[in-house]
Design a protein around this motif. Structure first.
Motif, PDB file in Angstrom:
ATOM      1  N   MET A  45      13.786   8.955  -9.215  1.00 31.97           N
ATOM      2  CA  MET A  45      13.318   7.919  -8.301  1.00 31.97           C
ATOM      3  C   MET A  45      13.403   8.434  -6.864  1.00 31.97           C
ATOM      4  SD  MET A  45      14.491   3.910  -8.081  1.00 31.97           S
ATOM      5  CE  MET A  45      13.791   3.587  -9.708  1.00 31.97           C
ATOM      6  N   THR A  46      12.364   8.243  -6.099  1.00 26.50           N
ATOM      7  CA  THR A  46      12.299   8.744  -4.731  1.00 26.50           C
ATOM      8  C   THR A  46      13.234   7.964  -3.824  1.00 26.50           C
ATOM      9  OG1 THR A  46       9.983   9.282  -5.075  1.00 26.50           O
ATOM     10  CG2 THR A  46      10.764   9.269  -2.803  1.00 26.50           C
ATOM     11  N   ALA A  47      13.891   8.681  -2.901  1.00 25.23           N
ATOM     12  CA  ALA A  47      14.703   8.039  -1.864  1.00 25.23           C
ATOM     13  C   ALA A  47      13.933   8.096  -0.552  1.00 25.23           C
ATOM     14  CB  ALA A  47      16.046   8.751  -1.735  1.00 25.23           C
ATOM     15  N   PHE A  48      13.914   6.994   0.175  1.00 24.87           N
ATOM     16  CA  PHE A  48      13.195   6.922   1.447  1.00 24.87           C
ATOM     17  C   PHE A  48      14.202   6.746   2.582  1.00 24.87           C
ATOM     18  CE2 PHE A  48      10.313   5.323  -1.811  1.00 24.87           C
ATOM     19  CZ  PHE A  48       9.173   6.081  -1.569  1.00 24.87           C
ATOM     20  N   ASP A  49      14.125   7.631   3.551  1.00 25.85           N
ATOM     21  CA  ASP A  49      15.034   7.564   4.695  1.00 25.85           C
ATOM     22  C   ASP A  49      14.333   6.851   5.850  1.00 25.85           C
ATOM     23  OD1 ASP A  49      16.927   7.829   6.612  1.00 25.85           O
ATOM     24  OD2 ASP A  49      17.006  10.021   6.608  1.00 25.85           O
ATOM     25  N   LEU A  50      14.583   5.553   5.954  1.00 25.09           N
ATOM     26  CA  LEU A  50      13.952   4.767   7.010  1.00 25.09           C
ATOM     27  C   LEU A  50      14.674   4.900   8.345  1.00 25.09           C
ATOM     28  CD1 LEU A  50      13.231   1.499   4.985  1.00 25.09           C
ATOM     29  CD2 LEU A  50      11.559   3.202   5.741  1.00 25.09           C
ATOM     30  N   ALA A  51      15.841   5.526   8.342  1.00 17.65           N
ATOM     31  CA  ALA A  51      16.639   5.630   9.560  1.00 17.65           C
ATOM     32  C   ALA A  51      16.660   7.046  10.130  1.00 17.65           C
ATOM     33  CB  ALA A  51      18.061   5.150   9.294  1.00 17.65           C
ATOM     34  N   SER A  52      15.720   7.889   9.718  1.00 23.97           N
ATOM     35  CA  SER A  52      15.654   9.244  10.271  1.00 23.97           C
ATOM     36  C   SER A  52      14.944   9.230  11.616  1.00 23.97           C
ATOM     37  CB  SER A  52      14.894  10.159   9.308  1.00 23.97           C
ATOM     38  OG  SER A  52      13.528   9.764   9.236  1.00 23.97           O
ATOM     39  N   ASP A  53      15.103  10.314  12.369  1.00 26.27           N
ATOM     40  CA  ASP A  53      14.404  10.426  13.645  1.00 26.27           C
ATOM     41  C   ASP A  53      12.896  10.325  13.450  1.00 26.27           C
ATOM     42  OD1 ASP A  53      16.777  10.709  15.004  1.00 26.27           O
ATOM     43  OD2 ASP A  53      16.702  12.894  15.077  1.00 26.27           O
ATOM     44  N   ALA A  54      12.401  10.963  12.390  1.00 28.28           N
ATOM     45  CA  ALA A  54      10.955  10.952  12.125  1.00 28.28           C
ATOM     46  C   ALA A  54      10.470   9.533  11.827  1.00 28.28           C
ATOM     47  CB  ALA A  54      10.632  11.884  10.958  1.00 28.28           C
ATOM     48  N   SER A  55      11.279   8.774  11.084  1.00 27.09           N
ATOM     49  CA  SER A  55      10.873   7.413  10.746  1.00 27.09           C
ATOM     50  C   SER A  55      10.895   6.493  11.955  1.00 27.09           C
ATOM     51  CB  SER A  55      11.771   6.837   9.649  1.00 27.09           C
ATOM     52  OG  SER A  55      11.465   7.410   8.398  1.00 27.09           O
ATOM     53  N   PHE A  56      11.889   6.653  12.821  1.00 28.21           N
ATOM     54  CA  PHE A  56      11.913   5.829  14.021  1.00 28.21           C
ATOM     55  C   PHE A  56      10.756   6.182  14.951  1.00 28.21           C
ATOM     56  CE2 PHE A  56      16.555   5.067  13.117  1.00 28.21           C
ATOM     57  CZ  PHE A  56      16.405   3.713  12.880  1.00 28.21           C
ATOM     58  N   ASP A  57      10.368   7.447  14.955  1.00 23.94           N
ATOM     59  CA  ASP A  57       9.227   7.841  15.775  1.00 23.94           C
ATOM     60  C   ASP A  57       7.925   7.293  15.206  1.00 23.94           C
ATOM     61  OD1 ASP A  57       8.055   9.416  17.969  1.00 23.94           O
ATOM     62  OD2 ASP A  57       7.173  10.578  16.340  1.00 23.94           O
ATOM     63  N   ASP A  58       7.781   7.345  13.878  1.00 26.48           N
ATOM     64  CA  ASP A  58       6.571   6.849  13.219  1.00 26.48           C
ATOM     65  C   ASP A  58       6.910   6.474  11.774  1.00 26.48           C
ATOM     66  OD1 ASP A  58       4.095   6.230  12.245  1.00 26.48           O
ATOM     67  OD2 ASP A  58       3.216   8.210  12.519  1.00 26.48           O
ATOM     68  N   PRO A  59       7.206   5.201  11.513  1.00 28.33           N
ATOM     69  CA  PRO A  59       7.605   4.799  10.160  1.00 28.33           C
ATOM     70  C   PRO A  59       6.439   4.628   9.194  1.00 28.33           C
ATOM     71  CG  PRO A  59       7.544   2.877  11.573  1.00 28.33           C
ATOM     72  CD  PRO A  59       7.224   4.068  12.451  1.00 28.33           C
ATOM     73  N   TYR A  60       5.215   4.646   9.700  1.00 34.22           N
ATOM     74  CA  TYR A  60       4.080   4.220   8.886  1.00 34.22           C
ATOM     75  C   TYR A  60       3.743   5.172   7.728  1.00 34.22           C
ATOM     76  CZ  TYR A  60       3.907   0.713  12.468  1.00 34.22           C
ATOM     77  OH  TYR A  60       4.257  -0.311  13.318  1.00 34.22           O
ATOM     78  N   PRO A  61       3.891   6.502   7.881  1.00 35.78           N
ATOM     79  CA  PRO A  61       3.697   7.364   6.703  1.00 35.78           C
ATOM     80  C   PRO A  61       4.703   7.065   5.589  1.00 35.78           C
ATOM     81  CG  PRO A  61       3.508   8.659   8.712  1.00 35.78           C
ATOM     82  CD  PRO A  61       4.012   7.303   9.123  1.00 35.78           C
ATOM     83  N   THR A  62       5.946   6.761   5.956  1.00 38.16           N
ATOM     84  CA  THR A  62       6.944   6.409   4.951  1.00 38.16           C
ATOM     85  C   THR A  62       6.584   5.096   4.263  1.00 38.16           C
ATOM     86  OG1 THR A  62       8.678   7.537   6.207  1.00 38.16           O
ATOM     87  CG2 THR A  62       9.393   5.944   4.555  1.00 38.16           C
ATOM     88  N   TYR A  63       6.140   4.129   5.036  1.00 41.68           N
ATOM     89  CA  TYR A  63       5.718   2.858   4.448  1.00 41.68           C
ATOM     90  C   TYR A  63       4.570   3.073   3.456  1.00 41.68           C
ATOM     91  CZ  TYR A  63       8.291   0.435   8.218  1.00 41.68           C
ATOM     92  OH  TYR A  63       9.253  -0.039   9.076  1.00 41.68           O
ATOM     93  N   ARG A  64       3.642   3.946   3.821  1.00 41.45           N
ATOM     94  CA  ARG A  64       2.495   4.210   2.940  1.00 41.45           C
ATOM     95  C   ARG A  64       2.980   4.771   1.605  1.00 41.45           C
ATOM     96  NH1 ARG A  64       0.220   8.108   5.592  1.00 41.45           N
ATOM     97  NH2 ARG A  64      -0.604   6.678   7.160  1.00 41.45           N
ATOM     98  N   ARG A  65       3.932   5.692   1.647  1.00 48.71           N
ATOM     99  CA  ARG A  65       4.486   6.263   0.413  1.00 48.71           C
ATOM    100  C   ARG A  65       5.232   5.205  -0.381  1.00 48.71           C
ATOM    101  NH1 ARG A  65       8.505  10.016   1.841  1.00 48.71           N
ATOM    102  NH2 ARG A  65       8.731  10.351  -0.406  1.00 48.71           N
ATOM    103  N   MET A  66       5.956   4.348   0.297  1.00 47.57           N
ATOM    104  CA  MET A  66       6.675   3.286  -0.408  1.00 47.57           C
ATOM    105  C   MET A  66       5.714   2.358  -1.136  1.00 47.57           C
ATOM    106  SD  MET A  66       9.594   2.359   2.446  1.00 47.57           S
ATOM    107  CE  MET A  66      10.489   1.168   1.464  1.00 47.57           C
TER     108      MET A  66
END
Length: 385
Positions: free
Chosen positions: A1-22
C-alpha cells in the motif's frame, strides 16, 4: 500500500500532484502518523458533506480541535442545533452589514498603497493582505481598537504550534488569551451596542435566543481566527495565481467585470482551506475501504477542486471557465458563513489593487509558506512593481 507524505517540503510547495495520486491509487487513505483518513475524490467528499448524520462535526472540524470550541461553534455541532445557531449568527453578516466596512477597506487600501509607492516593493501578506482583511473583520465583529490590535498579534501565531502540521491552529495558552480578550469585549458590548456581529448576538440573547455567553465568545473567536486564516491566505493565493498567469491577470486588470470570475477560479484552483475534519457516527465505506465508527476523516476540499473526473482540465487556472461545483467555500449545512463577505471584500479592493500594482513581480525564492495540512497560504510573499 502506498504511503503519501503530505507534510514534506515538496507537498507544502505543491500538494496537487500528491492529491492526484491519492485520487487514483487510494482515494480513502489512512495515515497512521496522524490517525486520520484522508478522502480525496470529489464525489466522495460531496457525499460526505451531504450526510452530516454520518460524517459528524460534533468532535470538531479542525484536524485537532479544542475543548474551548467543540460543541459551541457552527463548525463543531450538527443539525438541528447547528441550523438554529446559524440562523442567529447569520443576522450579523448580512449584505447590508458587509457593505458598511467596504468604504473603510477601500480607503485603507489606498492609504497603504500611497505609503508603499516610493518603495515599489513590500511583503504582500504583512503590509497589505493581513492588516486590510483583519481590520475589516474587526470592524464587522465590533472589536475596539486595542482588542483588534491584540487579536491581530495573536493571529500571527496561527498554525505555528509545536504539535506539527496536523496540530491545533493555536496552542491552548494562546487560544485562552483570545477567549479572555473576547470575554472582555462581550462585557463592554453589553453597554456599548453598535451595528456589528457582537451586538447582534447580544441582542438575540437578550431577546431570549438559546445562546450562552460561551457560545457567543467561541463563535466570535471562530469568525475572527478562521476568517483571518482563510481570507488572509486567500488574497495572497489569488495574487500568486495571477502572477503565475499574466494573461489572466491582464484580462482582470483591463476588465473589472471579470473580478468575480477570478475570485471563484482562484478559490477553486488554490484553495486556502485545504481540508476539514469529520467523525464517523457509524461504520461506513468510502472507495471500497471500510472505515470504523468514531474515525476521524479529513475531507480534502483542495483535492476535490482539482478532480478531473468532476471538473474538466482541473489543473488549469482559467477565469473564463464558467461555473463549476467546487468546495472552496465548503458545501452542505456547513457551507462557509463568510463566503459572501469574502467575495464582497475582494470585489471591493481587487480592481484598485491590480491597477496600482500593474505588472507586479513575486520573489518566490523568499516567499514563506504556511506548513499545516489544513491551510494553504503564505506567511510572507515579497512583491515588487
Amino acid at each position: 500500500m502506498t504511503a503519501f507524505d503530505l507534510a514534506s517540503d515538496a507537498s507544502f510547495d505543491d500538494p496537487y500532484p500528491t492529491y492526484r495520486r491519492m485520487r487514483a491509487e487510494q482515494p480513502a487513505y489512512y495515515c497512521p502518523q496522524t490517525s486520520l483518513w484522508f478522502v480525496s475524490r470529489h464525489r466522495d467528499i460531496a457525499d460526505a458533506l451531504a450526510r452530516p448524520h454520518m460524517f459528524s462535526s460534533s468532535a470538531g472540524n479542525a484536524l485537532s480541535d479544542s475543548p474551548l470550541r467543540v460543541g459551541k461553534t457552527l463548525g463543531s455541532i450538527d443539525p438541528p442545533r447547528h441550523d438554529e445557531l446559524r440562523r442567529i449568527i447569520i443576522r450579523g453578516v448580512t449584505p447590508a452589514r458587509i457593505e458598511l466596512v467596504l468604504p473603510w477597506l477601500r480607503a485603507e487600501l489606498a492609504r497603504r498603497l500611497e505609503t508603499l509607492q516610493p518603495r515599489r516593493q513590500c511583503d504582500f501578506v504583512t503590509e497589505i493582505s493581513r492588516p486590510l482583511l483583519f481590520g475589516a473583520l474587526g470592524r464587522m465583529l465590533g472589536l475596539g481598537l486595542e482588542s483588534a490590535r491584540k487579536a491581530s498579534a495573536l493571529s500571527e501565531r496561527l498554525f505555528r504550534g509545536q504539535a506539527g502540521p496536523a496540530g491545533p491552529a493555536l496552542e491552548e495558552e494562546e487560544r485562552a488569551q483570545v477567549i479572555a480578550l473576547l470575554t472582555e469585549e462581550l462585557a463592554r458590548r453589553r453597554v456599548e451596542r453598535d451595528d456589528d456581529l457582537f451586538s447582534v448576538l447580544i441582542a438575540a440573547q437578550t431577546a431570549g435566543a438559546p445562546l450562552s455567553d460561551a457560545e457567543i465568545v467561541a463563535n466570535m473567536m471562530t469568525v475572527l481566527l478562521a476568517g483571518n486564516a482563510s481570507i488572509g491566505h486567500f488574497l495572497p493565493n489569488l495574487m500568486h495565481a495571477l502572477w503565475r498567469h499574466p494573461d489572466q491577470r491582464s484580462r482582470v486588470t483591463t476588465d473589472p467585470a471579470l473580478v468575480d470570475a477570478a475570485i471563484e477560479e482562484a478559490v477553486r484552483w488554490d484553495t486556502s482551506t485545504q481540508c476539514f475534519a469529520r467523525t464517523t457516527s457509524a461504520p461506513t465505506a468510502i472507495a471500497g475501504m471500510n472505515i470504523p465508527s468514531g474515525a476521524r476523516v479529513a475531507l480534502l476540499y483542495a483535492s476535490a477542486n482539482r478532480d478531473e473526473t468532476a471538473i474538466a482540465d482541473a489543473d488549469r487556472f482559467d477565469i473564463m471557465r464558467g461555473k463549476v461545483r467546487h468546495f472552496g467555500f465548503g458545501f452542505g449545512p456547513h457551507i462557509c458563513l463568510g463566503a459572501s463577505a469574502t467575495r464582497s471584500m475582494l470585489r471591493a479592493i481587487l480592481p484598485g489593487l491590480l491597477a496600482a500594482l500593474g505588472d507586479f513581480d513575486v520573489d518566490v525564492t523568499k516567499a514563506e509558506r504556511v506548513r499545516h495540512l489544513m491551510v494553504r497560504g503564505f506567511r510572507s510573499l515579497p512583491i515588487a512593481w
